[in-house]
Design a protein around this motif. Structure first.
Motif, PDB file in Angstrom:
ATOM      1  N   UNK A  37       0.799  -1.220   0.000  1.00 38.32           N
ATOM      2  CA  UNK A  37       0.000   0.000   0.000  1.00 38.32           C
ATOM      3  C   UNK A  37       0.836   1.275   0.000  1.00 38.32           C
ATOM      4  N   UNK A  38       2.165   1.125  -0.019  1.00 40.26           N
ATOM      5  CA  UNK A  38       3.045   2.280  -0.200  1.00 40.26           C
ATOM      6  C   UNK A  38       3.182   2.667  -1.673  1.00 40.26           C
ATOM      7  N   UNK A  39       2.753   1.774  -2.564  1.00 36.15           N
ATOM      8  CA  UNK A  39       2.872   2.024  -4.000  1.00 36.15           C
ATOM      9  C   UNK A  39       1.802   3.012  -4.474  1.00 36.15           C
ATOM     10  N   UNK A  40       2.104   3.677  -5.579  1.00 33.45           N
ATOM     11  CA  UNK A  40       1.135   4.588  -6.186  1.00 33.45           C
ATOM     12  C   UNK A  40      -0.009   3.801  -6.812  1.00 33.45           C
ATOM     13  N   UNK A  41      -1.222   4.339  -6.696  1.00 33.56           N
ATOM     14  CA  UNK A  41      -2.393   3.729  -7.332  1.00 33.56           C
ATOM     15  C   UNK A  41      -2.758   4.433  -8.633  1.00 33.56           C
ATOM     16  N   UNK A  42      -1.929   5.348  -9.093  1.00 34.77           N
ATOM     17  CA  UNK A  42      -2.241   6.066 -10.327  1.00 34.77           C
ATOM     18  C   UNK A  42      -1.887   5.225 -11.546  1.00 34.77           C
ATOM     19  N   UNK A  43      -2.847   4.962 -12.426  1.00 32.55           N
ATOM     20  CA  UNK A  43      -2.521   4.279 -13.681  1.00 32.55           C
ATOM     21  C   UNK A  43      -1.664   5.190 -14.558  1.00 32.55           C
ATOM     22  N   UNK A  44      -0.783   4.594 -15.347  1.00 30.90           N
ATOM     23  CA  UNK A  44       0.023   5.392 -16.269  1.00 30.90           C
ATOM     24  C   UNK A  44      -0.750   5.749 -17.535  1.00 30.90           C
ATOM     25  N   UNK A  45      -1.770   4.975 -17.837  1.00 34.91           N
ATOM     26  CA  UNK A  45      -2.688   5.282 -18.944  1.00 34.91           C
ATOM     27  C   UNK A  45      -3.944   4.462 -18.726  1.00 34.91           C
ATOM     28  N   UNK A  46      -5.042   4.850 -19.384  1.00 36.45           N
ATOM     29  CA  UNK A  46      -6.253   4.042 -19.251  1.00 36.45           C
ATOM     30  C   UNK A  46      -7.051   4.035 -20.547  1.00 36.45           C
ATOM     31  N   UNK A  47      -7.687   2.889 -20.773  1.00 38.80           N
ATOM     32  CA  UNK A  47      -8.575   2.711 -21.923  1.00 38.80           C
ATOM     33  C   UNK A  47      -9.950   2.340 -21.387  1.00 38.80           C
ATOM     34  N   UNK A  48     -10.981   2.922 -21.976  1.00 41.40           N
ATOM     35  CA  UNK A  48     -12.346   2.736 -21.487  1.00 41.40           C
ATOM     36  C   UNK A  48     -13.243   2.328 -22.645  1.00 41.40           C
ATOM     37  N   UNK A  49     -13.798   1.113 -22.565  1.00 41.04           N
ATOM     38  CA  UNK A  49     -14.665   0.597 -23.609  1.00 41.04           C
ATOM     39  C   UNK A  49     -16.124   0.721 -23.233  1.00 41.04           C
ATOM     40  N   UNK A  50     -16.890   1.439 -24.069  1.00 44.13           N
ATOM     41  CA  UNK A  50     -18.307   1.734 -23.815  1.00 44.13           C
ATOM     42  C   UNK A  50     -18.581   1.941 -22.323  1.00 44.13           C
ATOM     43  N   UNK A  51     -17.857   2.889 -21.695  1.00 47.26           N
ATOM     44  CA  UNK A  51     -17.873   2.986 -20.238  1.00 47.26           C
ATOM     45  C   UNK A  51     -19.073   3.740 -19.678  1.00 47.26           C
ATOM     46  N   UNK A  52     -19.516   3.305 -18.523  1.00 45.06           N
ATOM     47  CA  UNK A  52     -20.352   4.152 -17.673  1.00 45.06           C
ATOM     48  C   UNK A  52     -19.406   5.188 -17.066  1.00 45.06           C
TER      49      UNK A  52
END
Length: 311
Positions: A189-204
């Protein structure tokens, strides 16, 4: 014992040994998100996890969240990884259709695919259920970063992809990654939770007028306050630190209106976040890889071109 029977027995023993070894290695790719008895917001109950296989594998009532790690061959590996959040309206997970199939596609491109079996909101086995999917999503990306060396990954090249309600969870992670939604329990839990990039398919994306009512109801309830609806309307939560984003939708989606992606695109653009969007004229909702549709079958390659552009 004659020689033929002896050879036959040896072959059977060898096959059994291979099955055992393969089982061990397959099991090694599946990791629990949390140490035993330390799952946040979890309540012991009689609720049991359900797996139903028809045309697709549907998982519901998840009790023990996991990640399933699919790695490409070392010769092809780019060092990138993508965590995959299957959809299902926060009621089920379309685990193979929007999970393991996506992981195998990514492997063919040299990218590790990591399927997240996250908990779905439950009044029986959880407290404060509305935060539970985000809790598991934060933990999943932290766990992958923590194990990056083990899986030969670059800790600064870990992205996410989500479909439908899984797209809502992915976009929630992409906009709420810095928020403390659970107490740290170990060094992961010391690690970052930020994604480096994200892809969203037909997202809510939004819990406003254009939402998918089933996803909203399952996560925050039918009579949620405006404040809570806004909190989970991720177009309202975008900042300059939101990761670069790839959006995929169809104009004729009657389940999750295309306005969800349009709202998120506009919000990202206003915050100068790198964003690309592909809107297809038709194809409906929940098409997965879209391999049997001439309009949609190239979206995965479009996403790959975008990921390559980020390198």
């Amino acid at each position: 014992m004659n020689s033929i029977n002896y050879i036959d027995m040896k072959i059977k023993l060898l096959l059994l040994l291979l099955l055992i070894v393969n089982g061990i290695f397959a099991q090694d790719t599946i990791m629990p998100l949390w140490p035993k008895n330390k799952i946040p917001n979890h309540v012991l109950s009689t609720e049991k996890e359900i797996h139903e296989q028809n045309e697709i594998l549907r998982i519901s009532k998840v009790q023990e969240p996991t990640i399933a790690v699919y790695l490409p061959s070392k010769q092809n590996a780019t060092g990138e990884a993508v965590l995959i959040f299957p959809g299902g309206g926060y009621g089920i997970l379309a685990y193979d259709w929007e999970g393991t199939d996506i992981a195998k596609f990514l492997n063919s491109k040299g990218i590790a695919g990591i399927v997240v079996k996250y908990r779905l909101p439950s009044d029986v086995s959880q407290t404060n259920k509305k935060y539970v999917p985000l809790i598991d999503a934060q933990r999943a990306i932290r766990l992958v970063r923590n194990k990056a060396d083990k899986f030969n990954l670059r800790s600064d090249k870990i992205g996410i992809i989500g479909f439908s309600a899984g797209g809502h969870l992915a976009s929630t992670l992409g906009t709420h990654f810095n928020e403390k939604v659970y107490e740290p329990i170990d060094t992961v839990d010391n690690e970052s939770a930020r994604p480096d990039f994200m892809a969203l398919g037909y997202p809510v994306i939004s819990f406003g007028p254009d939402t998918h009512s089933g996803s909203k109801k399952n996560l925050i309830g039918e009579n949620a306050s405006l404040e809570l609806s806004d909190y989970f309307s991720n177009e309202k939560q975008v900042t300059e630190k939101t990761p670069p984003t790839f959006l995929l939708h169809t104009t004729d989606d009657t389940v999750v209106p295309v306005e969800n992606s349009l709202l998120f695109y506009q919000a990202l653009k206003e915050k100068n976040v790198l964003v690309t969007m592909h809107i297809y004229p038709k194809g409906g909702h929940g098409f997965g890889l879209g391999l049997h549709d001439n309009h949609l079958k190239d979206w995965g390659d479009q996403m790959m071109d975008w990921i390559i552009s980020l390198r």
